[in-house]
Design a protein around this motif. Structure first.
Motif, PDB file in Angstrom:
ATOM      1  N   UNK A 127     -81.682  42.920 -40.384  1.00  0.00           N
ATOM      2  CA  UNK A 127     -81.089  43.431 -41.623  1.00  0.00           C
ATOM      3  C   UNK A 127     -82.122  43.489 -42.747  1.00  0.00           C
ATOM      4  N   UNK A 128     -83.399  43.574 -42.371  1.00  0.00           N
ATOM      5  CA  UNK A 128     -84.513  43.768 -43.303  1.00  0.00           C
ATOM      6  C   UNK A 128     -84.695  42.597 -44.266  1.00  0.00           C
ATOM      7  N   UNK A 129     -84.400  41.406 -43.821  1.00  0.00           N
ATOM      8  CA  UNK A 129     -84.624  40.207 -44.631  1.00  0.00           C
ATOM      9  C   UNK A 129     -85.940  39.581 -44.183  1.00  0.00           C
ATOM     10  N   UNK A 130     -86.768  39.221 -45.135  1.00  0.00           N
ATOM     11  CA  UNK A 130     -88.057  38.631 -44.786  1.00  0.00           C
ATOM     12  C   UNK A 130     -88.262  37.269 -45.431  1.00  0.00           C
ATOM     13  N   UNK A 131     -87.150  36.615 -45.749  1.00  0.00           N
ATOM     14  CA  UNK A 131     -87.234  35.280 -46.337  1.00  0.00           C
ATOM     15  C   UNK A 131     -86.266  34.350 -45.607  1.00  0.00           C
ATOM     16  N   UNK A 132     -86.488  33.075 -45.764  1.00  0.00           N
ATOM     17  CA  UNK A 132     -85.642  32.068 -45.140  1.00  0.00           C
ATOM     18  C   UNK A 132     -84.208  32.211 -45.660  1.00  0.00           C
ATOM     19  N   UNK A 133     -83.206  32.238 -44.784  1.00  0.00           N
ATOM     20  CA  UNK A 133     -81.822  32.339 -45.238  1.00  0.00           C
ATOM     21  C   UNK A 133     -81.377  31.143 -46.076  1.00  0.00           C
ATOM     22  N   UNK A 134     -82.061  30.026 -45.954  1.00  0.00           N
ATOM     23  CA  UNK A 134     -81.661  28.811 -46.653  1.00  0.00           C
ATOM     24  C   UNK A 134     -82.362  28.646 -47.995  1.00  0.00           C
ATOM     25  N   UNK A 135     -83.699  28.745 -47.994  1.00  0.00           N
ATOM     26  CA  UNK A 135     -84.451  28.461 -49.229  1.00  0.00           C
ATOM     27  C   UNK A 135     -85.178  29.666 -49.814  1.00  0.00           C
ATOM     28  N   UNK A 136     -85.110  30.805 -49.160  1.00  0.00           N
ATOM     29  CA  UNK A 136     -85.740  32.060 -49.597  1.00  0.00           C
ATOM     30  C   UNK A 136     -87.268  32.033 -49.574  1.00  0.00           C
ATOM     31  N   UNK A 137     -87.834  31.073 -48.899  1.00  0.00           N
ATOM     32  CA  UNK A 137     -89.277  31.022 -48.701  1.00  0.00           C
ATOM     33  C   UNK A 137     -89.650  32.167 -47.736  1.00  0.00           C
ATOM     34  N   UNK A 138     -90.817  32.795 -47.867  1.00  0.00           N
ATOM     35  CA  UNK A 138     -91.185  33.868 -46.929  1.00  0.00           C
ATOM     36  C   UNK A 138     -91.159  33.375 -45.484  1.00  0.00           C
TER      37      UNK A 138
END
Length: 148
Positions: A127-138
């Motif tokens: 779904x084109x997400x490039x960050x951690x689902x939990x902390x949004x870190x790359x």
């Protein structure tokens, strides 16, 4: 509010304006003439439909998504469970909110060490997400994308 008193416009001599307009007109005339003779150096701009652009975009995204999946380690939860304390063993996947089972394949993120079910994180990446689902870190360090 308005402009301060004494503010005036820039005065451009009429001769300069007429010369610039004439040069623009001459430029357009020459371009039209060369285009009619098919001698113009400008290339036709290709037009694409929205569907073609969408397919192209999804091709690029799926390629980068596959690269991210390839770079992230895939391990069994039982290999990680030995390192966890009793409190940490009750953790759940932040994507599906289901607990981890010993036979689950998981991905551990490089930057933040959070873990997720393989399928959950793969769908997240798809779904084109490039960050951690939990902390949004790359998901990956930027240098990983450019390594050969």
């Amino acid at each position: 509010m308005g402009f301060p008193v004494g503010f005036g416009s820039i005065a451009i001599p009429r001769v300069l304006l007429y010369t610039a307009s004439a040069m623009d007109y001459l430029n357009n005339l020459i371009c039209c003439f060369l285009s009619a003779l098919q001698l113009s150096r400008t290339q036709q701009v290709e037009s694409y439909s929205w569907q073609e652009l969408s397919e192209f975009s999804s091709t690029i995204s799926s390629t980068s998504g596959e690269m991210i999946k390839h770079k992230l380690p895939l391990i069994m939860f039982r290999n990680v469970a030995g390192k966890l304390t009793e409190i940490e063993k009750d953790i759940v996947c932040a994507v599906c909110l289901s607990p981890f089972e010993e036979e689950d394949e998981i991905r551990e993120l490089c930057n933040c060490s959070h873990i997720f079910h393989r399928d959950c994180l793969d769908k997240w990446i798809d779904n084109h997400k490039d960050s951690c689902p939990f902390c949004r870190c790359p998901l990956l360090e930027p240098t990983v994308f450019f390594s050969i």
